[in-house]
Design an enzyme around this catalytic site. Structure first.
Site, short mmCIF file in Angstrom:
data_model
loop_
_atom_site.label_atom_id
_atom_site.label_comp_id
_atom_site.label_asym_id
_atom_site.label_seq_id
_atom_site.Cartn_x
_atom_site.Cartn_y
_atom_site.Cartn_z
N ASP A 314 0.81 -1.21 0.00
CA ASP A 314 0.00 0.00 0.00
C ASP A 314 0.85 1.27 0.00
OD1 ASP A 314 0.83 -0.93 2.54
OD2 ASP A 314 -0.48 0.55 3.49
N GLU A 315 0.27 2.32 -0.46
CA GLU A 315 0.77 3.68 -0.26
C GLU A 315 2.24 3.91 -0.65
OE1 GLU A 315 -2.13 5.27 3.28
OE2 GLU A 315 -0.22 4.37 3.91
#
Lengths: 683, 683
Positions: A314-315
């Site tokens: 993620d991210e």
């Protein structure tokens, strides 16, 4: 005295589930048929375990007895596992279940309580273990003894994947904290514990192959491999799989503390103290990265027996990649157009390694790119659309969007989120099968060993019910009623979601006299979603003490919720005299509270930031009383009053000290009604 | 709401120790001099340990930090043991203390808090460890941060032996229960933990030489030798010695379950289920007995490193000896006139064995016979006279009479008992030196893992103060004030003396609505001394569940004590309007409680026996209100009223369901005053 006054309030506010009508079960089983009579528990209570003699089930039965003794106050000298004598409870499982618990194993059971005895039947030990937990939820105190009311229950889960994730990287939680949460998970039939083991702020597992990971990446706070094995066995005994997550290629700064060569930019690195999304990311263009990951995944795949291996994903903001000419050249050479392409390249290579070591890759929904094989699992956190989208593309998924416990939403809001609703509702039946269930997430920026249980429980139980019970089980009032009951049962398991509160308030005040602070604390909640970060005067870090009122306040104010229900009844003309009196008692208490809290605010550095909240609560109480006076006397306030109070409410509804006064809403309704607005027009 | 109403009561009833005037220390140090200013604790807090580098002291310092982090909510990443940087707190001990903690080691320390820093100095690690505990008792929340107020403390104990005995035979308590009690002991500077390890009902230690002792004498509930060693190390780390007791020749039926040949009458035997004094006793006339004991004592003397070895010796009724012709012949032959002579013969031979294995014999005061050597230690439980008597005869002794926590007396009563008072007061100074201190005893007929902490804490702290602090520290009001504060600190250590209560009440009612029961439970106490046995309809046994109201009720009702103080103020003309209102609020709550509790009584088998208590409390509340009406209106009641109410009071003062309504006394005072009696004439 205190108990009497408290009692008068409780008697009004809490509706005890009447044992004669409904059982306080959570999650509600698929089918419950009440019978007549009951099975009385006495000191001759005996359990026979027939069918498969699975040591795990025998241990679960022993633990059932420990719980039953605790719930009845009876002693170990009585209540035994049968050695052949006629049994009170016959537990029968056909099969033991898999050595390593698998996704999709049969968890069903049937349970019959008659006055003559109790039978629990299940195809597997897992189902029998769930049935024992159901039984523990309805021990009743009756005129003739402790008893199980007669009932026939047939039960099986709606979803195979019912999880809880805890982020142990941003704050570290000792094994005993995880174990008591596993006990809570068992009680509500959750079956997946997802450990977010590494992130920018800490790498939390001992690695024997790469010891600098935990030595330099954890500040000394990590789980040994022995502790992990013990935890896995503990979870397995409770019918719970453990899925490890090692977040990559972003959220990996703690890895770089010991192995800077993995990063896409020059070091040195140290575990990050701040919260947020950082630029540093693993270098996906170096062969050395994959050599490292090959060995690392081999080691962790051996340590964690579960089929699934979570790689995070993620991210990734791509900035470190963008700033590295070598990486840019690599992208150009391989036709990777953007950071998404590069991460997909990385994921493809990591997936091959995960697969090589016998595991199925799982990741957050960012990893979803069409060139990954179809057996990977997508954990959807950015919205229900990504879950449906993955299912359409042939990927299995589970829902976490809507189940983020750290966002401080009420149980009812999580309860309303269904993995099969929204975009998923229009999927084909084959596509729907790819939605395995859901997982609640507890991210730990603002979570300590002290308050973690309160950030998870009891709200977790509402999500557990959503994932276990039939889709039609969705009566919010019933959910809260049963939640009140099971919440107290969780306390019996050692969870500290209730007991943390008063000691934290005492610390804030610096005295045992927490009455005034409690009145305030009972009606505030921490701000929602990511507002705590957005509203911080000084950004918090991993060194910031979590000892403020916002850290003590419950994610969901029971007082505000119950006040709101009473206020609605009042405005709907359905409140009796006692309810009216209670409303006035609350409002009076709030109005008069600031005067009491003021000297304590002056005496405590921790209370000073709560000054406005305290003043505003008094103003709200005063305004609410005035509104009730107008309404009760059929008088109209002046337009000045209406204007003035509207401004006050607007002010009191704003966050302060990263908290919200949760009674502002219902009091606004009272004032609007007094001002002549039709309450039914208000939300 | 509940907190507000509760708060109004609390604010009146609890007087917070003002941090600016006195520190809430318990036991009160020998000398406390307040300074000006304070030392503010921040995230740079560092401790340096100078002087001897004793691993035990280093561990104690680490634990101090854990506690300080808990008390402040700060994180492990800050607050460290110094690695050379300037320290906030300098802990200095000259010597490590003995490898095996000894009676009479120097436990003194001096502690200075200034705004610039804190210094703790002690001749030994023991003293330094006590100083750390003192420091933890006065962390204050101030306007500028957490702080230690400036102070100079010079401290040393009055007595060298400050003990707690727990009977683990009549009910078994797991190691974790013992450990949390050791934590409590450390907090109040107790230094001897006496384990009553065997009695008629159970033999609780693994014996490798005589395995049938624990295998057949414990129902499976015993401590392994490994657990014992771990417990001893745990205690030593907290400055606490562990003294084992194996009760003989009486109270030994559990031994006979595996080794019937030790008994004075024919078997077979099984662990006793009933309570009381039984006839069976070890046969003191057989050489086999002493051969057995020689090996047994050798094994246990090696397991328990302490100098003292307790052989019990209490309550031998001699009946089995009287009924055995062989034993009678032996007595005749050896000129032993009675059971006392025979027990003295036994003790002499056992003492030789205890001595042979390097230990000093300790026993209950029954063992005291002039022919035993002077180095034995007498534990006086039958009265202070036996303690003084022993001292006169040249024996060392310690006082337990007056410190029996299981008799359910209030803290103030234990607090008033001084080892040097009564007969001891007139001893010579040399004789006085033989009085080593005292030991509280918790016998376990009616004690479970659930309520044990409440039977010991917080009252134990009052005895701890008596044994540590100067004789002149005896202000009861100050004691209770500080007890309220430290009691909450004990909860932070994991003691469950507060948290057990509500779950037990919920179980009794069978619902979360415990308000009415709590109103009743808050004002009752279990009957005193041995009345619970005497008043039992059916004698209790080790199989009896301890789940009744008498098991939940606190040994000392704080509500009744505080009501009584207010009633005295009122009758003395010293009550303000608020106090009068509080008195009426209490009385009204009690008067109106029975109606609320009645449906719950009908619904719960555990509540049925509390019917009379509930009715009587309502009558008392009603009568108290009427008495206040008469007094406030300067009216006289009729003589009929006086007669009627006197009869009611007499009834309400009687034990019921093995409990006492503790507000009957103060309400009787109100009624007597209303009836015209001078309250100052009443006790």
């Amino acid at each position: 005295m205190k108990s009497l006054l408290l009692g008068m309030v409780c008697a009004l506010l809490f509706t005890t589930a009447d044992a004669q009508d409904s059982l306080p079960l959570m999650p509600m089983p698929a089918s419950v048929q009440r019978g007549s009579g009951q099975f009385v528990i006495d000191s001759s209570f005996m359990i026979a375990v027939t069918g498969v003699q699975d040591p795990r089930l025998l241990r679960a039965t022993e633990r059932f007895l420990v719980s039953l003794r605790r719930q009845t106050g009876m002693f170990p000298l009585s209540m035994k596992i049968s050695d052949g004598s006629p049994a009170s409870l016959v537990v029968h499982a056909d099969h033991a279940g898999r050595d390593i618990q698998e996704l999709g194993e049969d968890e069903s059971y049937s349970l019959t309580v008659a006055s003559s005895g109790i039978t629990l039947n299940a195809p597997t030990s897992l189902g029998a273990m769930h049935g024992l937990q159901t039984l523990l939820q309805f021990v009743a105190t009756t005129p003739i003894g402790f008893a199980f009311p007669a009932v026939t229950i047939n039960d099986a889960p709606r979803f195979h994947w019912r999880g809880l994730m805890i982020d142990v990287s941003r704050h570290f939680f000792p094994i005993n904290v995880l174990k008591r949460n596993l006990d809570g998970m068992e009680a509500v039939k959750l079956n997946v514990f997802h450990l977010h083991l590494s992130d920018d702020q800490g790498f939390r597992v001992e690695s024997k192959k790469f010891p600098k990971l935990h030595e330099m990446g954890s500040d000394g706070f990590f789980y040994t491999q022995e502790e992990i094995r013990d935890l896995i066995a503990y979870a397995r005994d409770r019918g719970i799989r453990i899925v490890p997550e090692f977040d990559m290629p972003g959220h990996a700064i703690s890895w770089f503390a010991g192995y800077a060569e993995l990063a896409s930019g020059p070091g040195p690195y140290a575990p990050e103290r701040k919260w947020g999304i950082f630029d540093a990311a693993i270098d996906p263009t170096e062969d050395g990265t994959y050599k490292f990951l090959d060995h690392f995944i081999a080691e962790m795949a051996a340590l964690f027996p579960d089929e699934f291996f979570h790689i995070g994903g993620d991210e990734v903001n791509g900035k470190q990649w963008a700033g590295n000419p070598k990486i840019q050249a690599f992208m150009l050479k391989h036709g990777l157009k953007d950071k998404g392409d590069l991460q997909a390249y990385f994921n493809t290579r990591v997936q091959a390694l995960v697969h090589k070591h016998g595991k199925t890759m799982e990741g957050w929904d960012e990893i979803l790119r069409p060139n990954l094989p179809n057996d990977i699992l997508i954990q959807s956190w950015r919205g229900q659309e990504s879950l449906a989208g993955a299912a359409k593309l042939g990927y299995r998924g589970l829902l976490s969007s809507g189940y983020y416990l750290d966002l401080m939403y009420p149980a009812s809001q999580h309860y309303a989120v269904d993995p099969m609703s929204g975009a998923a509702a229009s999927l084909s039946s084959d596509e729907k099968k790819r939605i395995l269930g859901g997982e609640a997430c507890e991210w730990a920026e603002y979570v300590s060993t002290e308050n973690i249980d309160s950030r998870i429980w009891p709200r977790m139980a509402a999500i557990a019910e959503r994932l276990w019970s039939p889709q039609g089980v969705n009566d919010v009032a019933s959910m809260y009623e049963r939640l009140d009951v099971v919440s107290l049962q969780f306390a019996g398991l050692g969870l500290t979601h209730n007991s943390y509160y008063e000691p934290m308030l005492r610390r804030i005040v610096g005295s045992e006299d927490i009455a005034a602070l409690r009145t305030l604390a009972d009606v505030v909640e921490p701000v929602k979603e990511y507002a705590r970060e957005e509203q911080a005067v000084t950004p918090a870090t991993s060194l910031s003490p979590l000892n403020r009122l916002v850290d003590a306040a419950n994610p969901e104010s029971a007082t505000a919720r119950k006040f709101s229900v009473m206020a609605d009844a009042y405005l709907g003309g359905k409140a009796d005299a006692q309810t009216k009196m209670r409303l006035r008692d609350y409002l009076t208490a709030w109005r008069d509270n600031d005067v009491k809290l003021r000297p304590q605010i002056a005496a405590s550095f921790l209370l000073q930031e709560d000054d406005s909240l305290s003043r505003n609560l008094s103003l709200l109480g005063d305004a609410g009383l005035q509104a009730m006076d107008y309404l009760d006397n059929n008088q109209k306030p002046t337009s000045d009053w209406v204007t003035q109070q509207a401004a006050m409410i607007q002010q009191a509804s704003k966050p302060s000290a990263q908290m919200l006064l949760m009674v502002a809403g219902p009091i606004q309704k009272l004032m609007s009604a007094a001002g002549g607005e039709n309450p039914s027009n208000k939300p």
